[in-house]
Design a protein around this motif. Structure first.
Motif, PDB file in Angstrom:
ATOM      1  N   SER A  95       0.814  -1.211   0.000  1.00 42.77           N
ATOM      2  CA  SER A  95       0.000   0.000   0.000  1.00 42.77           C
ATOM      3  C   SER A  95       0.848   1.261   0.000  1.00 42.77           C
ATOM      4  O   SER A  95       0.318   2.371  -0.059  1.00 42.77           O
ATOM      5  CB  SER A  95      -0.905   0.014   1.228  1.00 42.77           C
ATOM      6  OG  SER A  95      -1.484  -1.241   1.412  1.00 42.77           O
ATOM      7  N   GLY A  96       2.140   1.077   0.150  1.00 44.08           N
ATOM      8  CA  GLY A  96       3.016   2.246   0.138  1.00 44.08           C
ATOM      9  C   GLY A  96       2.865   3.108   1.372  1.00 44.08           C
ATOM     10  O   GLY A  96       3.116   4.303   1.357  1.00 44.08           O
ATOM     11  N   VAL A  97       2.427   2.504   2.468  1.00 46.03           N
ATOM     12  CA  VAL A  97       2.245   3.265   3.706  1.00 46.03           C
ATOM     13  C   VAL A  97       3.520   3.256   4.553  1.00 46.03           C
ATOM     14  O   VAL A  97       3.903   4.264   5.135  1.00 46.03           O
ATOM     15  CB  VAL A  97       1.060   2.684   4.523  1.00 46.03           C
ATOM     16  CG1 VAL A  97       0.993   3.328   5.893  1.00 46.03           C
ATOM     17  CG2 VAL A  97      -0.247   2.897   3.762  1.00 46.03           C
ATOM     18  N   CYS A  98       4.163   2.087   4.599  1.00 43.95           N
ATOM     19  CA  CYS A  98       5.332   1.945   5.475  1.00 43.95           C
ATOM     20  C   CYS A  98       6.546   2.577   4.804  1.00 43.95           C
ATOM     21  O   CYS A  98       7.183   1.970   3.931  1.00 43.95           O
ATOM     22  CB  CYS A  98       5.581   0.475   5.780  1.00 43.95           C
ATOM     23  SG  CYS A  98       4.163  -0.273   6.596  1.00 43.95           S
ATOM     24  N   THR A  99       6.841   3.785   5.200  1.00 45.94           N
ATOM     25  CA  THR A  99       7.851   4.573   4.477  1.00 45.94           C
ATOM     26  C   THR A  99       9.211   3.890   4.460  1.00 45.94           C
ATOM     27  O   THR A  99       9.952   4.011   3.504  1.00 45.94           O
ATOM     28  CB  THR A  99       7.993   5.965   5.112  1.00 45.94           C
ATOM     29  OG1 THR A  99       8.028   5.815   6.517  1.00 45.94           O
ATOM     30  CG2 THR A  99       6.861   6.874   4.713  1.00 45.94           C
ATOM     31  N   SER A 100       9.553   3.170   5.517  1.00 47.28           N
ATOM     32  CA  SER A 100      10.871   2.543   5.560  1.00 47.28           C
ATOM     33  C   SER A 100      11.030   1.512   4.458  1.00 47.28           C
ATOM     34  O   SER A 100      12.140   1.165   4.083  1.00 47.28           O
ATOM     35  CB  SER A 100      11.090   1.854   6.900  1.00 47.28           C
ATOM     36  OG  SER A 100      10.903   2.750   7.934  1.00 47.28           O
ATOM     37  N   LYS A 149       7.740  17.457  -5.116  1.00 48.05           N
ATOM     38  CA  LYS A 149       8.182  18.623  -5.891  1.00 48.05           C
ATOM     39  C   LYS A 149       8.160  18.379  -7.399  1.00 48.05           C
ATOM     40  O   LYS A 149       8.032  19.323  -8.183  1.00 48.05           O
ATOM     41  CB  LYS A 149       9.602  19.019  -5.466  1.00 48.05           C
ATOM     42  CG  LYS A 149       9.690  19.546  -4.034  1.00 48.05           C
ATOM     43  CD  LYS A 149       9.124  20.949  -3.921  1.00 48.05           C
ATOM     44  CE  LYS A 149       9.137  21.389  -2.459  1.00 48.05           C
ATOM     45  NZ  LYS A 149       8.459  22.661  -2.234  1.00 48.05           N
ATOM     46  N   CYS A 150       8.311  17.123  -7.814  1.00 50.44           N
ATOM     47  CA  CYS A 150       8.424  16.856  -9.255  1.00 50.44           C
ATOM     48  C   CYS A 150       7.107  17.164  -9.971  1.00 50.44           C
ATOM     49  O   CYS A 150       6.054  16.671  -9.586  1.00 50.44           O
ATOM     50  CB  CYS A 150       8.807  15.393  -9.486  1.00 50.44           C
ATOM     51  SG  CYS A 150       8.958  15.029 -11.255  1.00 50.44           S
ATOM     52  N   LYS A 151       7.244  18.015 -11.009  1.00 48.71           N
ATOM     53  CA  LYS A 151       6.023  18.412 -11.720  1.00 48.71           C
ATOM     54  C   LYS A 151       5.747  17.506 -12.917  1.00 48.71           C
ATOM     55  O   LYS A 151       4.786  17.690 -13.640  1.00 48.71           O
ATOM     56  CB  LYS A 151       6.171  19.857 -12.218  1.00 48.71           C
ATOM     57  CG  LYS A 151       6.262  20.875 -11.098  1.00 48.71           C
ATOM     58  CD  LYS A 151       6.210  22.296 -11.678  1.00 48.71           C
ATOM     59  CE  LYS A 151       6.468  23.312 -10.599  1.00 48.71           C
ATOM     60  NZ  LYS A 151       7.841  23.876 -10.659  1.00 48.71           N
ATOM     61  N   PHE A 152       6.631  16.549 -13.157  1.00 48.59           N
ATOM     62  CA  PHE A 152       6.525  15.762 -14.389  1.00 48.59           C
ATOM     63  C   PHE A 152       6.224  14.281 -14.123  1.00 48.59           C
ATOM     64  O   PHE A 152       6.423  13.449 -14.996  1.00 48.59           O
ATOM     65  CB  PHE A 152       7.825  15.909 -15.187  1.00 48.59           C
ATOM     66  CG  PHE A 152       8.191  17.343 -15.434  1.00 48.59           C
ATOM     67  CD1 PHE A 152       7.532  18.082 -16.413  1.00 48.59           C
ATOM     68  CD2 PHE A 152       9.155  17.975 -14.653  1.00 48.59           C
ATOM     69  CE1 PHE A 152       7.856  19.409 -16.618  1.00 48.59           C
ATOM     70  CE2 PHE A 152       9.477  19.306 -14.862  1.00 48.59           C
ATOM     71  CZ  PHE A 152       8.820  20.034 -15.851  1.00 48.59           C
ATOM     72  N   ASN A 153       5.793  13.987 -12.879  1.00 46.14           N
ATOM     73  CA  ASN A 153       5.535  12.595 -12.513  1.00 46.14           C
ATOM     74  C   ASN A 153       6.725  11.688 -12.825  1.00 46.14           C
ATOM     75  O   ASN A 153       6.570  10.558 -13.262  1.00 46.14           O
ATOM     76  CB  ASN A 153       4.295  12.044 -13.237  1.00 46.14           C
ATOM     77  CG  ASN A 153       3.027  12.714 -12.746  1.00 46.14           C
ATOM     78  OD1 ASN A 153       2.948  13.090 -11.560  1.00 46.14           O
ATOM     79  ND2 ASN A 153       2.071  12.908 -13.629  1.00 46.14           N
ATOM     80  N   ALA A 154       7.906  12.246 -12.603  1.00 44.61           N
ATOM     81  CA  ALA A 154       9.099  11.481 -12.955  1.00 44.61           C
ATOM     82  C   ALA A 154       9.659  10.725 -11.759  1.00 44.61           C
ATOM     83  O   ALA A 154      10.671  10.045 -11.874  1.00 44.61           O
ATOM     84  CB  ALA A 154      10.176  12.416 -13.531  1.00 44.61           C
ATOM     85  N   ILE A 155       9.033  10.884 -10.594  1.00 45.85           N
ATOM     86  CA  ILE A 155       9.474  10.130  -9.424  1.00 45.85           C
ATOM     87  C   ILE A 155       8.379   9.119  -9.078  1.00 45.85           C
ATOM     88  O   ILE A 155       7.202   9.486  -8.994  1.00 45.85           O
ATOM     89  CB  ILE A 155       9.699  11.048  -8.205  1.00 45.85           C
ATOM     90  CG1 ILE A 155      10.593  12.236  -8.575  1.00 45.85           C
ATOM     91  CG2 ILE A 155      10.238  10.256  -7.026  1.00 45.85           C
ATOM     92  CD1 ILE A 155      12.065  12.063  -8.373  1.00 45.85           C
ATOM     93  N   VAL A 156       8.758   7.888  -8.901  1.00 42.85           N
ATOM     94  CA  VAL A 156       7.776   6.876  -8.507  1.00 42.85           C
ATOM     95  C   VAL A 156       8.231   6.205  -7.212  1.00 42.85           C
ATOM     96  O   VAL A 156       9.420   6.188  -6.886  1.00 42.85           O
ATOM     97  CB  VAL A 156       7.574   5.787  -9.584  1.00 42.85           C
ATOM     98  CG1 VAL A 156       6.829   6.353 -10.766  1.00 42.85           C
ATOM     99  CG2 VAL A 156       8.906   5.176  -9.979  1.00 42.85           C
ATOM    100  N   ILE A 157       7.241   5.686  -6.516  1.00 47.37           N
ATOM    101  CA  ILE A 157       7.528   4.956  -5.288  1.00 47.37           C
ATOM    102  C   ILE A 157       7.279   3.487  -5.565  1.00 47.37           C
ATOM    103  O   ILE A 157       6.242   3.121  -6.116  1.00 47.37           O
ATOM    104  CB  ILE A 157       6.605   5.426  -4.152  1.00 47.37           C
ATOM    105  CG1 ILE A 157       6.669   6.942  -4.016  1.00 47.37           C
ATOM    106  CG2 ILE A 157       6.982   4.755  -2.840  1.00 47.37           C
ATOM    107  CD1 ILE A 157       5.582   7.516  -3.133  1.00 47.37           C
ATOM    108  N   LYS A 158       8.239   2.665  -5.189  1.00 47.35           N
ATOM    109  CA  LYS A 158       8.039   1.222  -5.385  1.00 47.35           C
ATOM    110  C   LYS A 158       8.275   0.519  -4.066  1.00 47.35           C
ATOM    111  O   LYS A 158       9.181   0.861  -3.340  1.00 47.35           O
ATOM    112  CB  LYS A 158       9.018   0.697  -6.431  1.00 47.35           C
ATOM    113  CG  LYS A 158       8.548   0.991  -7.858  1.00 47.35           C
ATOM    114  CD  LYS A 158       9.545   0.415  -8.862  1.00 47.35           C
ATOM    115  CE  LYS A 158       9.302   0.993 -10.251  1.00 47.35           C
ATOM    116  NZ  LYS A 158      10.488   0.809 -11.117  1.00 47.35           N
TER     117      LYS A 158
END
Lengths: 597, 590, 160
Positions: free
Chosen positions: A533-538, A588-597
């Motif tokens: 779920s991408g909740v656990c930041t660690s 901050k990224c305005k281009f959706n160029a950062i993703v979380i996996k």
């Protein structure tokens, strides 16, 4: 209500108050006065309508028009259009989220269609600060009848036959409880209303006290008459200033009308009520702890027996019931047990109030007949999951309850079915969760609450819950092992099995039910170091999507630890060993160029 | 009667019997930790909090705490099945996971209920490595509080509040941080603690222990420049044997004297001698007040209250300072001994008081505090240098590798070792006032006592009263043991509900025989009763049983003090009291 | 004889008045503490001493009660007490992130007060405005549907 053409009901509950309901009331009053309509239209500040999601709510009677998210600026239009010209203000009407059509009145809103309001019958209809309005709704009839018939045993018998069970969580038959207290010998007895609502995410008691305080006072007086008590105490959270104020007004009015105090209605029966304040301790919802708190002690529970019915407040026989339980009683006595026992399931009669919250479209306070399914509540009353996400689980019973899943959606809700499903009725919190919620983190959230609220008297709860929390923390931080899952289960079972009071006996439920229903999520955290779920930041990692990266350098310049490398107009790169997962680059990224996996 | 089954054995018990007691009746021992019940004293600590005694009751959803669950008809109980064992072990592991592992240097090691349980349950590792409690360790003159070891059994809190009504300790905080501590977590010295040590007496672990001075005593004995003399309080001889495997109530007076000599004390004396001296002074004071009262002086402070017990003294200084004129000004036997040793006896030896070290062996931890009170020192040299408890003496005997059981019976040295039966009974509740009566009667009536034993003053009732016929004059006596009982007695007097001429108060339930420095009774009050019997047995066997007949005391008055209440007596043997209500000052380092 | 404390005479009188309004009944300790906290804003040790003295109960007991209930505090609250609702409804709608942002912006942890005495931070359990989740309260004022971006703005409203 006879002399007025229109009644404008404005929700004066805490939720709507927070969004300036008082400003709306003031505006209506001044506009009506200006237009000399104040003799034709009455503005009433009511208790909660329940539909908090769309507050502040303004309801126009007699046509049941239901305006949502009203602001003080809308008042003029409502008066000019609706009151004067008889035309509904369409833009303020509730919009059906599926059909996008405006719904004209509350009777046609999904939120209300499946509801059956018994305990909340007066909330949102009457002015809670005016005893006459309560009396106009058959208020104090049950008390008067009880005193006139002068047969306490009959009252207890009616309650027993009605099948009413305690609404505070345990579900103990109310009539039986009264009978114990009635049979107990004591030179004084006490009637206590438990209004120390502590379940995070539940506010049904507060809404009743704010919206219909007299029903509780009336029921307590009946309770006093039935068991032979002359003193009632309401143990209320100090965090509920509005409820306290309205209760105090109600008590004063009832005394003035001779419905509390010496020799009520010339019956010879005397009963009065005073307020005792809680001070922020969830465990004080447990009746022995509550009693100790009222006596000026630390709110620690004690072993039962002796039950409060034998030895309670100041060592005297004491009957403790919760607000919602009391709110049911005058109606049961007025309408008869046969009527009440027709509602609900075989072993759970009547209705239950739930605080429906979380990821549903219609957050609010609802009252439904026992036996309704979760599906009906979530999808019909709740209007489905917010933002079209996927339903994952619903937690009932707050920190004492468990998570129910897809497979429980069609189970009729009652005390026994919830218990059998690994949860419990609890006081009525109902939190809906979607695919974005991590079940390990949810279990940790509840345990954090329990750890904070454990009184510390018994070891399993004091140390055990702390250890449960620490292990869950370890897992959400990516340091869990397969053995931890074993330990979690054994520890949970032991805490349930050995704790002194209901708090500890139920506190591992969120862990056990998530282990049972979402073991794969635990295993992912432990084995794959992944939180789906991408909740656990660690457990998250941030990556640059090369196709989208324009090399604008905003992420690199904002990264607090200089973990991002990249030349201007070149694709950037995140050093995972340096990244602290603060999420700034993502934001901050305005281009959706950062993703979380 | 109720019939039930415990571990497949059927048993009948009376209604109201707990599972724990029912099981004990058929020899099944269910382990406990927080449970404490001293029926004779009406002391009960049953919070049901430790959850070690949980058992399975068939048909019940969760496990039941055996210490508070009453038996019901047809109940089927399993005390050691696998569900119970697993739960009990898990709970124990949890307790240990928040407990320091410093058993090697813990004062309670070998005598710790938690350690015993861990051994019995065979715990070898703790599966949790979470946060542990960290509180400040508190060293007071008498008591050391190391509440990181507190297991929240609440026994100390119960003793301090319900029984002693001192109110120094309370459960504080909530949840994991909950612990028993003082107001604002200040040091005990800033609290109204009387140092009675009853908290230590009931603490199942090493959270509350005495401030150990054995090391310093050994150092003093090893110093060739010092003459180290020792005095032993009456209650010590009735309990010390327990530490060496003797049945409770075995008197070990002779072996104790031998052991003290073996350890290397230069003189082995007896606090009983000073107890006799106390009777001379206190008796004289009583007769003086009585005579003045009978002569019509209505301002005479009556009743006279005994002042031998330092915890009691500190208690009234905190709670009843307005009554501070009433207690006898006589010092306690320990302090009288020290004052005489460092004046009369150093003169006899021809040494200075700085060259003498006075050690006392006491059943008490408050005596440590008493000896440290500044008014009991001359130029910062205390009259009593070290006050050890019975437990510390036992530890010293073991450290010296003395085979206690094979020691010969030896006698005390003279002159300060001569004593009477009256001095011995100072160790039990009612004893001080009985000793005083034996002397006061004969001095006042100038007639010999027909019967030395005042049975009417003896017993273990918390508050007792008796009238003694002083040849036509009725003397009303009140006795209380336990500070809660003392409080009731004092409040009755303050309210004019009772009139006494003399009152004896001891802080500990049962008197010094159950002092905070005695071998631990582990919840078995029969131990205390046996000691109580032994004290009166020692008295009965003494050739001299009245303090005013102690030849060495008589000689000392002749050689040194002159007479009771003389100027020198006042200087050496009497004291004054302080208003300590204002002592409790907020002192937070912020 | 009185307790030696560093309170002004008028403060002691205020506490005595509160206690006597409850007949100095130890059973009313919690109500007395509520009123005293209303009066002083918090419950410093000195105030607890006087209460104990008036109600004739050990001060250790008063302290035991004060430290049991989360509503009572021994630390003075800031001029603008910020409370973040951490009820479940708010939690699942992102209250934790909002709390983190407040921690970051104010530089204090829950239970603490900023050095200039302006802000204090606490988390509380459900104010009952779940429809507005996540909810933040500054004093009596309720802010609904707060996002991390709103935090700066909310603080700015009060910054002097």
């Amino acid at each position: 209500m006879a002399n007025y053409k229109y009644h404008i009901l404005i929700c004066g509950g805490t939720g709507c108050n927070a969004s300036n309901a008082l400003g709306i009331i003031d505006n209506f009053n001044s506009i009506l006065k200006e237009k000399s309509l104040d003799d034709d239209v009455q503005v009433i500040k009511t208790g909660c309508f329940g539909f908090c999601e769309k507050g502040p709510i303004v309801k126009i009677m007699p046509d049941n028009t239901f305006y949502t998210q009203v602001t003080p600026n809308d008042c003029l239009e409502i008066v000019e259009e609706h009151i004067i010209k008889g035309r509904r203000v369409n833009r303020l009407l509730y919009e059906n989220p599926e059909t996008k059509e405006h719904v004209e009145d509350s009777k046609h809103m999904g939120f209300y269609q499946k509801q059956l309001r018994v305990a909340l019958r007066n909330c949102g209809f009457i002015n809670p600060e005016n005893i006459d309005e309560y009396i106009a709704q058959d208020g104090y009839v049950a008390l008067a009848t009880a005193l006139e018939r002068n047969n306490p045993a009959e009252i207890i018998d009616t309650l027993k036959k009605s099948g009413l069970r305690g609404r505070g969580g345990g579900g103990f038959p109310t009539g039986l409880k009264w009978e114990f207290a009635a049979k107990s010998k004591g030179d004084e007895k006490y009637v206590v209303c438990n209004a120390d609502e502590g379940d995070p995410g539940a506010f049904m008691d507060r809404s009743i006290l704010e919206g219909d305080p007299h029903t509780v006072l009336e029921a307590m007086a009946i309770n006093g008459f039935a068991i032979g008590s002359h003193v009632g105490l309401i143990y209320i959270r100090a965090e509920y200033p509005l409820a306290i104020k309205r209760l105090q007004i109600a008590i004063d009015q009832a005394r003035e009308y001779g419905l509390l105090g010496e020799n009520i209605l010339d019956s010879g029966f005397s009963f009065d009520i005073e307020l005792k304040y809680g001070a922020g301790a969830f465990v004080c919802g447990e009746e022995t702890a509550l009693i100790h708190s009222m006596e000026g002690h630390r709110g620690e529970p004690t072993f039962k027996p002796p039950f409060p019915a034998e030895s309670g407040y100041l060592g005297k026989p004491t009957n403790v019931n919760n607000v919602e339980t009391y709110a049911n009683i005058p109606v049961i006595l007025n309408q008869g047990w046969e009527w009440f026992s027709k509602i609900g399931t075989e072993k759970s009669k009547g209705t239950k109030v739930f605080a429906l919250a979380g990821k549903v479209n219609n957050v609010g306070l609802i009252e439904v007949p026992m036996g309704i399914t979760l599906r009906e509540i979530i999808y019909e009353i709740g209007g489905g999951i917010k933002d079209g996400k996927k339903f994952k689980a619903v937690q009932t019973g707050g920190p004492s309850g468990g998570c129910l899943t897809e497979k429980h959606l069609d189970t009729p809700i009652d005390y026994d079915n919830l218990l059998a499903s690994g949860s419990m009725m609890g006081s009525g919190g109902m939190i809906v969760m979607d695919e974005d919620d991590c079940m390990v983190a949810i279990a940790k959230f509840y345990l954090e609450f329990t750890v904070e609220e454990s009184c510390g008297k018994c070891n399993p709860c004091r140390i055990g819950n702390k250890r449960l929390y620490e292990i869950l923390e370890k897992i959400t931080e990516g340091n869990g092992t397969a053995e931890d899952l074993e330990i979690l289960r054994n520890l949970s079972v032991t805490i349930k099995d050995t704790s002194l009071c209901g708090l500890g006996q139920t506190s591992p439920n969120p862990v056990l039910s998530t282990l049972d229903n979402f073991i794969e999520e635990y295993e992912e955290h432990v084995n794959d170091k992944k939180c789906r779920s991408g909740v656990c930041t660690s457990l998250m990692q941030y990556f640059v999507v090369p196709e989208n990266c324009t090399g604008c350098t905003v992420c690199a310049r904002n990264c607090p630890v200089n973990a991002i490398e990249g030349e201007r107009k070149q694709v950037h790169f995140i050093h995972q060993d340096l990244c602290i997962k603060c999420g700034v680059c993502y934001d901050k990224c305005k281009f959706n160029a950062i993703v979380i996996k | 009667m109720i019939k039930l089954t415990i571990d497949k054995k059927t048993i009948e018990v009376e209604k109201g019997t707990t599972i724990l007691k029912a099981a004990r009746q058929i020899g099944i021992e269910i382990p406990t930790l927080c449970y404490l019940e001293l029926e004779d004293l009406n002391i009960k600590n049953k919070p049901g909090g430790c959850r070690i005694c949980v058992v399975e009751v068939e048909g019940r959803r969760n496990l039941a705490p055996a210490c508070v669950t009453e038996c019901t008809e047809g109940m089927v109980v399993h005390t050691h099945n696998v569900r119970v064992l697993n739960a009990r072990r898990t709970v124990l592991e949890l307790i240990l996971s928040d407990h320091p592992f410093d058993c090697l240097v813990c004062a309670k090691s070998g005598n710790c209920d938690l350690q015993d349980l861990a051994i019995k349950m065979g715990v070898r590792e703790i599966p949790y490595d979470g946060e542990k409690s960290t509180f400040i360790k508190d060293f007071s003159p008498s008591i050391i509080r190391d509440i990181d070891k507190c297991i929240m059994c609440r026994r100390c809190e119960m003793m301090c509040n319900d029984f002693q009504t001192v109110g120094a300790l309370s459960a504080i905080n909530r949840g994991f941080d909950a612990v028993v501590s003082t107001a604002f977590e200040q040091l005990l010295e800033k609290s109204p603690c009387t140092y009675c040590g009853q908290c230590i007496a009931v603490c199942p672990v090493g959270a509350l222990t005495e401030n150990d001075h054995t090391g310093r005593v050994i150092r003093a004995i090893a110093d060739p420049r010092k003459k180290v003399i020792v005095q032993t309080a009456p209650a010590v001889r009735a309990a010390l044997g327990e530490e060496f495997g003797y049945e409770p109530g075995t008197l070990v007076t002779g072996k104790m004297a031998a052991a003290l000599r073996e350890i290397g004390f230069d003189y082995v004396f007896d606090t009983d001698w000073a107890a006799d001296l106390t009777i001379w002074e206190e008796g004289a004071e009583l007769l003086d007040r009585l005579t003045r009262f009978l002569n019509g002086d209505k301002d005479v402070p009556l009743p006279l209250m005994t002042s031998c017990c330092p915890a009691w003294v500190k208690f009234f200084e905190h709670h009843f300072p307005e009554m501070s004129k009433i207690p006898s000004t006589a010092k306690s036997p320990q302090q009288m001994f020290g004052a005489i040793a460092k004046s009369y006896f150093v003169e006899k030896l021809g040494i200075t008081r700085e060259e003498m070290v006075v050690v006392s062996i006491m059943p008490c931890v408050a005596k440590k505090y008493e000896s440290s009170r500044p008014e009991f020192a001359v130029d910062d040299n205390p009259d009593v240098d070290f006050a050890l408890t019975t437990r510390e003496l036992a530890a010293m005997i073991r450290q010296h590798n003395i085979d206690f059981r094979s020691l010969p019976e030896e006698d005390f040295d003279r002159p300060l070792g001569e004593s009477t039966g009256a001095g011995v009974i100072f160790g039990a509740t009612g004893g001080v006032i009985e000793a005083a009566c034996r002397t006061a009667y004969e001095v006042f009536t100038k007639k010999p006592l027909a019967k030395i034993d005042f049975e009417e003053l003896r017993g273990l009732e918390g508050i007792r009263s008796a009238s003694i016929d002083f040849d036509g004059l009725e003397i009303k006596i009140g006795i209380a043991h336990g500070l809660g009982n003392a409080r009731k007695l004092l409040e009755d007097i303050k309210a004019g509900r009772s009139e006494y001429h003399a009152i004896e108060i001891m802080a500990c339930p049962g008197g010094c025989i159950n002092g905070g420095g005695q071998p631990l009774h582990h919840g078995n009050f029969d131990v205390v009763k046996a000691r109580w019997k032994a004290i009166y047995e020692e008295d009965a066997n003494k050739p001299i049983r009245k303090s005013h007949e102690n030849p060495e005391v008589i000689r000392m008055y002749e050689e040194y003090l002159g007479e009771p209440m003389s100027e020198l007596s006042h200087k050496l043997l009497h004291t004054h009291y302080f208003d300590r209500r204002s002592d409790i000052v907020i002192d937070l380092e912020k | 004889m009185s307790v030696k404390i560093a309170l002004k005479e008028e403060h002691i009188k205020a506490i005595r008045d509160i206690c006597s309004s409850f007949n100095n009944d130890p059973g009313e300790l919690i109500n007395v503490l509520h009123k005293s906290q209303d009066h002083f804003g918090y419950l410093p040790a000195e105030v607890q001493e006087v209460i104990a003295h008036e109600l004739r109960i050990p001060v250790a007991k008063v302290f035991g009660v004060v430290t049991f209930y989360s509503f009572f505090t021994m630390i003075p609250k800031g001029k603008y007490p910020v409370s973040i609702c951490m009820g479940t409804a708010c939690y699942v709608r992102g209250a934790e992130k909002v709390l983190d942002e407040f921690k970051k912006q104010l530089g204090i942890k829950p239970g603490e007060t900023s050095e200039d005495g302006q802000f204090s931070l606490s988390s509380l359990r459900c104010v009952g405005a779940c429809g507005l989740a996540p909810v933040v309260m500054v004093g009596e004022k309720v802010y609904g549907r707060v996002s991390t971006e709103d935090v700066k703005k909310i603080i700015a409203e009060y910054k002097e």
